[in-house]
Motif scaffolding. Structure first.
Motif, PDB file in Angstrom:
ATOM      1  N   THR A  59     -12.661 -17.260 -25.522  1.00 20.45           N
ATOM      2  CA  THR A  59     -12.467 -15.847 -25.211  1.00 20.45           C
ATOM      3  C   THR A  59     -13.232 -15.505 -23.943  1.00 20.45           C
ATOM      4  O   THR A  59     -14.236 -16.135 -23.599  1.00 20.45           O
ATOM      5  CB  THR A  59     -12.974 -14.926 -26.346  1.00 20.45           C
ATOM      6  OG1 THR A  59     -14.393 -15.061 -26.447  1.00 20.45           O
ATOM      7  CG2 THR A  59     -12.317 -15.256 -27.678  1.00 20.45           C
ATOM      8  N   GLU A  60     -12.744 -14.509 -23.250  1.00 12.75           N
ATOM      9  CA  GLU A  60     -13.402 -14.057 -22.023  1.00 12.75           C
ATOM     10  C   GLU A  60     -14.829 -13.597 -22.313  1.00 12.75           C
ATOM     11  O   GLU A  60     -15.754 -13.875 -21.543  1.00 12.75           O
ATOM     12  CB  GLU A  60     -12.596 -12.930 -21.378  1.00 12.75           C
ATOM     13  CG  GLU A  60     -13.133 -12.481 -20.040  1.00 12.75           C
ATOM     14  CD  GLU A  60     -13.060 -13.547 -18.959  1.00 12.75           C
ATOM     15  OE1 GLU A  60     -13.890 -13.482 -18.028  1.00 12.75           O
ATOM     16  OE2 GLU A  60     -12.213 -14.453 -19.035  1.00 12.75           O
ATOM     17  N   ALA A  61     -15.022 -12.884 -23.438  1.00  9.65           N
ATOM     18  CA  ALA A  61     -16.362 -12.402 -23.788  1.00  9.65           C
ATOM     19  C   ALA A  61     -17.337 -13.562 -23.976  1.00  9.65           C
ATOM     20  O   ALA A  61     -18.478 -13.511 -23.488  1.00  9.65           O
ATOM     21  CB  ALA A  61     -16.305 -11.550 -25.054  1.00  9.65           C
ATOM     22  N   ASN A  62     -16.915 -14.607 -24.670  1.00 12.46           N
ATOM     23  CA  ASN A  62     -17.788 -15.773 -24.859  1.00 12.46           C
ATOM     24  C   ASN A  62     -18.112 -16.437 -23.528  1.00 12.46           C
ATOM     25  O   ASN A  62     -19.257 -16.825 -23.280  1.00 12.46           O
ATOM     26  CB  ASN A  62     -17.151 -16.792 -25.797  1.00 12.46           C
ATOM     27  CG  ASN A  62     -17.348 -16.459 -27.255  1.00 12.46           C
ATOM     28  OD1 ASN A  62     -18.045 -15.521 -27.597  1.00 12.46           O
ATOM     29  ND2 ASN A  62     -16.713 -17.224 -28.117  1.00 12.46           N
ATOM     30  N   ARG A  63     -17.107 -16.602 -22.663  1.00 15.22           N
ATOM     31  CA  ARG A  63     -17.342 -17.231 -21.362  1.00 15.22           C
ATOM     32  C   ARG A  63     -18.342 -16.409 -20.543  1.00 15.22           C
ATOM     33  O   ARG A  63     -19.246 -16.965 -19.922  1.00 15.22           O
ATOM     34  CB  ARG A  63     -16.035 -17.399 -20.594  1.00 15.22           C
ATOM     35  CG  ARG A  63     -15.150 -18.523 -21.153  1.00 15.22           C
ATOM     36  CD  ARG A  63     -13.998 -18.843 -20.233  1.00 15.22           C
ATOM     37  NE  ARG A  63     -13.099 -17.733 -20.020  1.00 15.22           N
ATOM     38  CZ  ARG A  63     -12.073 -17.410 -20.797  1.00 15.22           C
ATOM     39  NH1 ARG A  63     -11.808 -18.142 -21.861  1.00 15.22           N
ATOM     40  NH2 ARG A  63     -11.295 -16.386 -20.501  1.00 15.22           N
ATOM     41  N   LYS A  64     -18.206 -15.085 -20.560  1.00 16.07           N
ATOM     42  CA  LYS A  64     -19.137 -14.230 -19.821  1.00 16.07           C
ATOM     43  C   LYS A  64     -20.550 -14.352 -20.379  1.00 16.07           C
ATOM     44  O   LYS A  64     -21.520 -14.429 -19.619  1.00 16.07           O
ATOM     45  CB  LYS A  64     -18.676 -12.775 -19.870  1.00 16.07           C
ATOM     46  CG  LYS A  64     -17.506 -12.493 -18.974  1.00 16.07           C
ATOM     47  CD  LYS A  64     -17.116 -11.026 -19.033  1.00 16.07           C
ATOM     48  CE  LYS A  64     -15.909 -10.760 -18.138  1.00 16.07           C
ATOM     49  NZ  LYS A  64     -15.494  -9.351 -18.200  1.00 16.07           N
ATOM     50  N   ASN A  65     -20.679 -14.362 -21.709  1.00 13.04           N
ATOM     51  CA  ASN A  65     -22.005 -14.505 -22.324  1.00 13.04           C
ATOM     52  C   ASN A  65     -22.642 -15.848 -21.981  1.00 13.04           C
ATOM     53  O   ASN A  65     -23.846 -15.923 -21.717  1.00 13.04           O
ATOM     54  CB  ASN A  65     -21.920 -14.331 -23.839  1.00 13.04           C
ATOM     55  CG  ASN A  65     -21.682 -12.892 -24.251  1.00 13.04           C
ATOM     56  OD1 ASN A  65     -22.019 -11.968 -23.521  1.00 13.04           O
ATOM     57  ND2 ASN A  65     -21.091 -12.706 -25.414  1.00 13.04           N
ATOM     58  N   LEU A  66     -21.855 -16.905 -22.002  1.00  7.66           N
ATOM     59  CA  LEU A  66     -22.390 -18.217 -21.640  1.00  7.66           C
ATOM     60  C   LEU A  66     -22.805 -18.248 -20.176  1.00  7.66           C
ATOM     61  O   LEU A  66     -23.868 -18.785 -19.833  1.00  7.66           O
ATOM     62  CB  LEU A  66     -21.358 -19.314 -21.925  1.00  7.66           C
ATOM     63  CG  LEU A  66     -21.134 -19.643 -23.392  1.00  7.66           C
ATOM     64  CD1 LEU A  66     -19.922 -20.548 -23.560  1.00  7.66           C
ATOM     65  CD2 LEU A  66     -22.362 -20.290 -23.997  1.00  7.66           C
ATOM     66  N   ASP A  67     -21.988 -17.678 -19.293  1.00  6.30           N
ATOM     67  CA  ASP A  67     -22.349 -17.617 -17.876  1.00  6.30           C
ATOM     68  C   ASP A  67     -23.648 -16.844 -17.678  1.00  6.30           C
ATOM     69  O   ASP A  67     -24.511 -17.257 -16.903  1.00  6.30           O
ATOM     70  CB  ASP A  67     -21.227 -16.974 -17.054  1.00  6.30           C
ATOM     71  CG  ASP A  67     -20.040 -17.900 -16.850  1.00  6.30           C
ATOM     72  OD1 ASP A  67     -20.206 -19.125 -17.019  1.00  6.30           O
ATOM     73  OD2 ASP A  67     -18.950 -17.393 -16.515  1.00  6.30           O
TER      74      ASP A  67
END
Length: 89
Positions: A59-67
Motif C-alpha cells: 500500500t502507498e501508506a506502508n511505502r511512505k511510512n517505510l520511507d
C-alpha cells in the motif's frame, strides 16, 4: 546462492538434491517447461520473506511510512521504546 535451470524430466530425477540445495544454500531452481510455462523453486523461508515484503510494500501508506523510517534512520532521528511502552501501541 546460485540460480540454475533444468528441465522438468531432469528435475524429477534429481528432486531431492535440488530441493536440499535450495534449502541448504539458498539456491533457486528454474524448471523449464514447454511453451515457456516455467516455474521456480525457492525455499519456504524465502517465500515467506517475499510475502512479507509484498505485504509491507503493498500500500502507498506502508511505502511512505517505510520511507520516512529510513530517512529517520539515516538522520539518526530515532526514538527508542521500552517493551512496556511498545506494548501500549
Amino acid at each position: 546462492m546460485t540460480t540454475t535451470a533444468t528441465t522438468l524430466s531432469e528435475a524429477r530425477k534429481n528432486l531431492e538434491k535440488l530441493t536440499d540445495d535450495v534449502v541448504d544454500y539458498g539456491n533457486h531452481v528454474i524448471i523449464t517447461k514447454p511453451q515457456n510455462r516455467n516455474v521456480v523453486i525457492i525455499s519456504e523461508e524465502e517465500f515467506i520473506s517475499w510475502q512479507e515484503t509484498m505485504y509491507l510494500l503493498g500500500t502507498e501508506a506502508n511505502r511512505k511510512n517505510l520511507d520516512e523510517s529510513l530517512k529517520q534512520l539515516e538522520m539518526s532521528n530515532l526514538t527508542t521504546f521500552s517493551k512496556e511502552e511498545w506494548d501500549k501501541f
